[in-house]
Enzyme design. Structure first.
Site, PDB file in Angstrom:
ATOM      1  N   SER A 233     -36.054  20.367  56.221  1.00 47.08           N
ATOM      2  CA  SER A 233     -36.542  18.980  56.270  1.00 47.08           C
ATOM      3  C   SER A 233     -36.199  18.311  57.601  1.00 47.08           C
ATOM      4  CB  SER A 233     -36.011  18.164  55.098  1.00 47.08           C
ATOM      5  OG  SER A 233     -34.631  18.346  54.934  1.00 47.08           O
ATOM      6  N   HIS A 263     -35.390  24.668  48.894  1.00 48.41           N
ATOM      7  CA  HIS A 263     -34.647  23.594  49.590  1.00 48.41           C
ATOM      8  C   HIS A 263     -34.278  22.553  48.532  1.00 48.41           C
ATOM      9  CE1 HIS A 263     -33.242  21.319  52.918  1.00 48.41           C
ATOM     10  NE2 HIS A 263     -34.379  20.889  53.443  1.00 48.41           N
ATOM     11  N   HIS A 309     -25.544  30.312  49.604  1.00 48.89           N
ATOM     12  CA  HIS A 309     -26.039  29.393  50.641  1.00 48.89           C
ATOM     13  C   HIS A 309     -26.322  30.188  51.911  1.00 48.89           C
ATOM     14  CE1 HIS A 309     -26.292  25.872  53.313  1.00 48.89           C
ATOM     15  NE2 HIS A 309     -26.555  25.208  52.205  1.00 48.89           N
ATOM     16  N   ARG A 318     -19.901  19.075  48.845  1.00 50.24           N
ATOM     17  CA  ARG A 318     -20.713  18.135  48.054  1.00 50.24           C
ATOM     18  C   ARG A 318     -20.591  18.495  46.576  1.00 50.24           C
ATOM     19  NH1 ARG A 318     -26.190  19.174  51.288  1.00 50.24           N
ATOM     20  NH2 ARG A 318     -25.438  21.271  50.840  1.00 50.24           N
ATOM     21  N   ASP A 364     -26.298  21.847  44.628  1.00 47.10           N
ATOM     22  CA  ASP A 364     -27.169  21.649  43.471  1.00 47.10           C
ATOM     23  C   ASP A 364     -26.548  22.084  42.144  1.00 47.10           C
ATOM     24  OD1 ASP A 364     -29.257  20.596  45.025  1.00 47.10           O
ATOM     25  OD2 ASP A 364     -29.808  22.604  45.665  1.00 47.10           O
TER      26      ASP A 364
HETATM   27  N1  HAX Z   1     -27.467  34.847  42.551  1.00 51.16           N
HETATM   28  C1  HAX Z   1     -27.815  36.137  42.653  1.00 51.16           C
HETATM   29  N2  HAX Z   1     -28.053  36.754  43.823  1.00 51.16           N
HETATM   30  C2  HAX Z   1     -27.893  36.030  44.921  1.00 51.16           C
HETATM   31  C3  HAX Z   1     -27.490  34.686  44.899  1.00 51.16           C
HETATM   32  C4  HAX Z   1     -27.284  34.082  43.653  1.00 51.16           C
HETATM   33  N3  HAX Z   1     -26.954  32.800  43.527  1.00 51.16           N
HETATM   34  N4  HAX Z   1     -27.416  34.240  46.176  1.00 51.16           N
HETATM   35  C5  HAX Z   1     -27.765  35.261  46.969  1.00 51.16           C
HETATM   36  N5  HAX Z   1     -28.068  36.340  46.210  1.00 51.16           N
HETATM   37  C6  HAX Z   1     -28.587  37.610  46.652  1.00 51.16           C
HETATM   38  C7  HAX Z   1     -29.910  37.364  47.372  1.00 51.16           C
HETATM   39  O1  HAX Z   1     -30.981  37.215  46.438  1.00 51.16           O
HETATM   40  C8  HAX Z   1     -30.023  38.591  48.237  1.00 51.16           C
HETATM   41  O2  HAX Z   1     -30.456  39.663  47.430  1.00 51.16           O
HETATM   42  P1  HAX Z   1     -31.529  40.746  47.967  1.00 51.16           P
HETATM   43  O3  HAX Z   1     -30.799  41.434  49.069  1.00 51.16           O
HETATM   44  O4  HAX Z   1     -31.780  41.580  46.782  1.00 51.16           O
HETATM   45  O5  HAX Z   1     -32.717  39.964  48.443  1.00 51.16           O
HETATM   46  C9  HAX Z   1     -28.574  38.837  48.616  1.00 51.16           C
HETATM   47  O6  HAX Z   1     -27.765  38.169  47.635  1.00 51.16           O
HETATM   48  C10 HAX Z   1     -28.194  38.307  49.985  1.00 51.16           C
HETATM   49  O7  HAX Z   1     -28.557  36.936  50.061  1.00 51.16           O
HETATM   50  P2  HAX Z   1     -27.734  35.932  50.956  1.00 51.16           P
HETATM   51  O8  HAX Z   1     -27.873  36.335  52.385  1.00 51.16           O
HETATM   52  O9  HAX Z   1     -26.366  35.791  50.414  1.00 51.16           O
HETATM   53  O10 HAX Z   1     -28.465  34.537  50.677  1.00 51.16           O
HETATM   54  P3  HAX Z   1     -29.698  33.893  51.492  1.00 51.16           P
HETATM   55  O11 HAX Z   1     -29.171  33.234  52.710  1.00 51.16           O
HETATM   56  O12 HAX Z   1     -30.797  34.876  51.665  1.00 51.16           O
HETATM   57  O13 HAX Z   1     -30.208  32.799  50.449  1.00 51.16           O
HETATM   58  C11 HAX Z   1     -29.989  31.067  48.850  1.00 51.16           C
HETATM   59  C12 HAX Z   1     -29.512  31.603  50.207  1.00 51.16           C
HETATM   60  C13 HAX Z   1     -29.373  29.683  48.633  1.00 51.16           C
HETATM   61  C14 HAX Z   1     -31.541  30.937  48.859  1.00 51.16           C
HETATM   62  C15 HAX Z   1     -29.527  32.042  47.746  1.00 51.16           C
HETATM   63  O14 HAX Z   1     -28.117  32.087  47.722  1.00 51.16           O
HETATM   64  C16 HAX Z   1     -30.058  31.696  46.369  1.00 51.16           C
HETATM   65  O15 HAX Z   1     -31.183  32.112  46.030  1.00 51.16           O
HETATM   66  N6  HAX Z   1     -29.279  30.935  45.545  1.00 51.16           N
HETATM   67  C17 HAX Z   1     -29.740  30.486  44.251  1.00 51.16           C
HETATM   68  C18 HAX Z   1     -30.707  29.303  44.409  1.00 51.16           C
HETATM   69  C19 HAX Z   1     -30.013  28.067  44.888  1.00 51.16           C
HETATM   70  O16 HAX Z   1     -28.941  27.702  44.409  1.00 51.16           O
HETATM   71  N7  HAX Z   1     -30.618  27.340  45.849  1.00 51.16           N
HETATM   72  C20 HAX Z   1     -30.052  26.075  46.354  1.00 51.16           C
HETATM   73  C21 HAX Z   1     -29.614  26.138  47.800  1.00 51.16           C
HETATM   74  C22 HAX Z   1     -28.942  24.850  48.229  1.00 51.16           C
HETATM   75  C23 HAX Z   1     -29.851  24.002  49.067  1.00 51.16           C
HETATM   76  O17 HAX Z   1     -30.103  24.279  50.228  1.00 51.16           O
HETATM   77  N8  HAX Z   1     -30.399  22.949  48.497  1.00 51.16           N
HETATM   78  O18 HAX Z   1     -31.232  22.138  49.175  1.00 51.16           O
END
Ligand code: HAX
Length: 423
Positions: A233, A263, A309, A318, A364
């Site tokens: 954003s 996001h 994250h 937060r 979140d």
């Molecule tokens: N549960 C299970 N697996 C997870 C995970 C979780 N909460 N977080 C990361 N992983 C997995 C990823 O899916 C990825 O798996 P693959 O290799 O099979 O694709 C692996 O661990 C490595 O990922 P990462 O490098 O640790 O995480 P990213 O930087 O790619 O992604 C995310 C960051 C926040 C998108 C991710 O941790 C996630 O999907 N979390 C759950 C959704 C979530 O809580 N989103 C809110 C984010 C906060 C925010 O920015 N809000 O605005």
């Protein structure tokens, strides 16, 4: 006491001098190299922007103008807006002056309500919120003054004026979206005696006999204000602003990015997950049951919402602020207790699984359970709350970028052929 404009007018020449000095002394130093994986991977981790309003440290999370978030959770959202813009927490006089500016510009033009009421009934609250901001573009002071020949060194003043007027209206716009979208009846007028965050809670019209929703809103709107310059954003809003599109265009654009499920929209997913647990067990499960539930979810190939994250490698401060608020005020609430128990269980499970780089909760994971407890049960509205707050960070970054004369954003893309031939 000096006003916000006076304070910035005093500071900006120093910031310009500092930027010039850094460019003169270090302009050709390298801050980042870019790998092919980063070029294909959303530029993750590429250092290519300057942002002084806040920084995100992997080990401690959000730092606002040098102040770790958890040291300032008791300040009002208006105070954090002033802090983001100037680097200082306002004294009483400066705060009062900013509050009266916000109050003077709080009224939303009637045509906004006409537009929102004309939108399809099943529009997402974020589509309504961002449309309302865009519709107000004709109010832009910057656009008018630019057309009349505004000098480049004064751009920031008009952006600040637009930003204050826009931020002033966002609580009423957000509350209006809530009441129109969820058929809550007539709009509620603002109360000039309330601060910006409490006024938002008041205009929502949710029963708040002991003022706890107001307290939560102040905290919520403070915590979500900024997260440095490279998130979707902020980056998209700032890119639009760099074309000298005014803050109405730019903030609306940035918030369209916040509306994505990776996001800002993630907060609604998290609460859904917690309610699914409550539903599955008919109440709070034991920690062993919870551990098994989390493992089953992971084994079925799904992520645990609210955990992990892209930048952080620690519990998000937060989240910590929200969990402390919950433990203090709503301990025993079944939904909140599941959130709290998940915090005891999930990090170890994610560590054992070994995939997520960050096993800790993000912002979140807890916020939805608090909103739900205090009567805001419409999940799809949650990202609007996030937006009202995040607009302060975006506006602050835009003011500073114009003050420093940061030019049009224009990174260079490359083709796959270029990579084959040159990388
Ligand atoms: N549960 C299970 N697996 C997870 C995970 C979780 N909460 N977080 C990361 N992983 C997995 C990823 O899916 C990825 O798996 P693959 O290799 O099979 O694709 C692996 O661990 C490595 O990922 P990462 O490098 O640790 O995480 P990213 O930087 O790619 O992604 C995310 C960051 C926040 C998108 C991710 O941790 C996630 O999907 N979390 C759950 C959704 C979530 O809580 N989103 C809110 C984010 C906060 C925010 O920015 N809000 O605005």
């Amino acid at each position: 006491m000096s006003t916000l404009l006076e304070t910035l007018s005093k500071k900006i020449p120093d910031w310009r001098y500092e930027a010039k000095q850094l460019l003169d002394e270090k302009g050709d130093k390298i801050v980042s190299n870019v790998t092919v994986a980063q070029a294909y991977g959303g530029m993750r981790g590429v250092k290519g922007l300057v942002c002084d309003t806040s920084a995100v440290s992997p080990d401690s999370g959000l730092i606002i103008r040098g102040r770790p978030l958890l040291e300032i959770t008791d300040i009002l959202p208006e105070e954090v807006f002033y802090l983001l813009l100037t680097g200082d927490i306002p004294d009483k006089g400066a705060l009062k002056e900013l509050q009266s500016q916000l109050s003077d510009h709080a009224e939303v033009p009637k045509y906004v309500w006409d537009v929102l009421r004309a939108m399809p009934k099943d529009s997402h609250p974020m589509a309504m919120f961002d449309t309302a901001i865009l519709v107000m573009e004709k109010e832009s002071v910057f656009r008018k003054q630019y057309d009349e020949g505004l000098k480049k060194q004064d751009y920031w003043k008009a952006i600040l004026e637009d930003g204050i007027r826009l931020v002033a209206k966002l609580p009423a716009v957000g509350a209006g979206v809530y009441r129109i979208r969820f058929d809550k009846g007539e709009l509620i007028s603002s109360d000039k005696n309330l601060d910006w965050g409490a006024n938002f809670a008041h205009m929502l019209g949710i029963d708040d006999p002991d003022g706890m929703l107001k307290k939560l809103m102040r905290l919520y709107l403070m915590l979500h204000c900024d997260h440095e310059g490279g998130n979707v954003s902020a980056f998209s809003g700032l890119t639009v602003a760099s074309a000298l599109s005014d803050p109405y265009y730019a903030v609306s654009a940035g918030l369209n990015g916040l509306a994505g499920p990776l996001h800002g929209l993630a907060n609604q997913e998290c609460l859904k997950f917690v309610l699914e647990i409550e539903n599955h067990f008919g109440g709070s499960p034991s920690q062993d049951e919870l551990r098994k539930f989390v493992w089953d979810r992971l084994n079925s190939g799904r992520v645990i919402p609210g955990y992990g994250h892209a930048v952080l490698r620690c519990p998000d401060p937060r989240f910590t602020a929200f969990i402390e608020f919950g433990r203090k005020h709503i301990k025993g609430d079944p939904v909140f207790d599941i959130v709290s128990d998940l915090f005891d269980v999930v990090p170890d499970v994610l560590k054992e699984q070994g995939k997520a780089k960050n096993p800790w909760p993000n912002v979140d994971a807890a916020s939805g359970s608090l909103l739900y407890h205090f009567g805001m049960t419409e999940f799809s509205f949650y990202t609007v709350l996030f937006s009202i707050s995040r607009a302060m960070g975006m506006v602050s970054q835009m003011v500073i970028n114009r003050a420093l004369g940061i030019p049009l954003t224009r990174p260079k893309s490359i083709t796959a052929k270029w990579i084959k031939d040159n990388a």
